[in-house]
Scaffold this active site. Structure first.
Site, PDB file in Angstrom:
ATOM      1  N   GLY A  15       0.826  -1.210   0.000  1.00  0.00           N
ATOM      2  CA  GLY A  15       0.000   0.000   0.000  1.00  0.00           C
ATOM      3  C   GLY A  15       0.855   1.253   0.000  1.00  0.00           C
ATOM      4  N   LEU A  16       0.192   2.384   0.189  1.00  0.00           N
ATOM      5  CA  LEU A  16       0.839   3.701   0.159  1.00  0.00           C
ATOM      6  C   LEU A  16       2.055   3.781   1.088  1.00  0.00           C
ATOM      7  CD1 LEU A  16       0.843   6.882  -0.242  1.00  0.00           C
ATOM      8  CD2 LEU A  16      -0.956   6.952   1.478  1.00  0.00           C
ATOM      9  N   VAL A  17       1.880   3.397   2.355  1.00  0.00           N
ATOM     10  CA  VAL A  17       2.965   3.536   3.338  1.00  0.00           C
ATOM     11  C   VAL A  17       3.994   2.413   3.165  1.00  0.00           C
ATOM     12  CG1 VAL A  17       3.541   3.750   5.790  1.00  0.00           C
ATOM     13  CG2 VAL A  17       1.387   4.696   4.939  1.00  0.00           C
ATOM     14  N   TYR A 141     -14.338   1.421  12.497  1.00  0.00           N
ATOM     15  CA  TYR A 141     -12.913   1.459  12.128  1.00  0.00           C
ATOM     16  C   TYR A 141     -12.099   2.123  13.240  1.00  0.00           C
ATOM     17  CZ  TYR A 141      -8.690   2.591   9.477  1.00  0.00           C
ATOM     18  OH  TYR A 141      -7.387   2.696   9.051  1.00  0.00           O
ATOM     19  N   HIS A 184      -8.402   9.423  -1.076  1.00  0.00           N
ATOM     20  CA  HIS A 184      -8.105  10.453  -0.081  1.00  0.00           C
ATOM     21  C   HIS A 184      -8.172  11.834  -0.715  1.00  0.00           C
ATOM     22  CE1 HIS A 184      -5.766   6.984   1.866  1.00  0.00           C
ATOM     23  NE2 HIS A 184      -6.890   7.135   2.513  1.00  0.00           N
TER      24      HIS A 184
END
Length: 319
Positions: A15-17, A141, A184
């Site tokens: 993913g992004l991170v 969440y 996002h």
């Protein structure tokens, strides 16, 4: 004296991170005594204990960076709060419990600013997590993320485990979710600017453009998370963010994107769309005590690099 080899498992590693950590490890932070394994959902369904155990037995990690989570946009969260709680609670319990059972020395989990109370004073800091319930829109969440901190404290109290967590503010960068429906804020603005430019249409900002956010570039977050893994000794979470003075409005973020994309067309504010939370200002005072000299990437530079990555990879990321 030979140093003991570290095997670091990164869940949610594609993913992004995860991609940012991989890039930083390869280009800047490579160490001979560290072996990194970036796991994706294809490697294991972490909500399934047997599948998670299989992954742990294969990788044999000494350290874990836990990024994996079921995430979704606002609309998705509102509709499926139970699913977001249950599936994330299973994932987190499997990763933390198997880390304990298999003798993992340290776990760093990634939380989110949504763990903080909806009604709060600003700036938010690490001591305020339990001052009230989180925002009702994504409480499932949010509570699943809070429970990671509860488990970290309990594992430490009962077993002396070195399980900790970080709380980043709004992360953006290459490999982000650029989907216009549930992406996002920042990648959404980049995608919208690209489309408006291609179709020669006005660029529309949803809402008044006045809400304020702290954005952190994924590569900066990656550098800080690697530091947390290697050096940070507390069990208490640490907020990883740019300073309060670097907070920008959505309108300013949009203008930065338009400059990076060289968009010269008309800009329209669609005030019929809601603004969401006005601000979520977080204090990075604790981070600055530890890392007073850490240099964050200039916002304009980071946005330009992210926009360039989006354009270079448009065919694969526009979906």
């Amino acid at each position: 004296m030979t140093t003991e080899k570290k095997v670091i498992l990164v869940t949610g590693g594609t993913g992004l991170v995860g991609r940012a950590i991989e890039a930083v490890v390869q280009k800047e932070e490579k160490r001979p005594d560290e072996e990194w394994y970036f796991a994706s959902s294809k490697d294991a369904d972490l909500s399934d204990r047997a599948a998670t155990e299989k992954l742990f037995d294969k990788v044999k990690p000494t350290h874990v960076i836990h990024l994996a989570a079921l995430v979704g946009g606002l609309y998705h969260n509102i509709k499926y709060n139970l699913d977001f709680y249950r599936i994330n609670a299973l994932i987190n319990d499997n990763v933390l419990n198997l880390s304990h059972v298999k003798g993992v020395k340290k776990v760093v989990s990634c939380l989110s600013t949504c763990i903080f109370p909806d009604k709060t004073t600003y700036p938010i800091d690490e001591t305020m997590v339990y001052n009230g319930p989180p925002h009702s829109s994504n409480f499932g969440y949010s509570f699943s993320k809070r429970i990671i901190d509860v488990q970290n404290r309990a594992y430490n109290a009962q077993h002396g485990s070195q399980f900790t967590s970080v709380v980043p503010t709004n992360v953006f960068g290459p490999y982000d979710n650029f989907n216009l429906e549930d992406g996002h804020v920042l990648p959404g603005l980049i995608h919208k600017a690209y489309t408006a430019k291609q179709e020669n249409k006005p660029f529309v900002i949803w809402g008044t453009g006045s809400p304020r956010r702290q954005f952190i570039y994924s590569l900066d977050l990656a550098r800080l998370m690697i530091w947390v893994l290697r050096e940070y000794q507390e069990i208490d979470p640490i907020i990883l963010s740019v300073g309060e003075e670097d907070e920008v409005s959505i309108k300013e973020a949009a203008e930065t994107v338009l400059e990076a994309m060289e968009f010269k067309g008309e800009v329209v504010l669609d005030t019929s769309k809601s603004d969401g939370q006005f601000k979520k200002t977080a204090s990075n005072g604790k981070l600055r005590k530890y890392r007073p000299d850490f240099k964050f990437t200039d916002f304009k530079t980071a946005v330009k690099d992210t926009a360039q990555w989006f354009m270079d990879n448009y065919d694969t990321v526009r979906k």
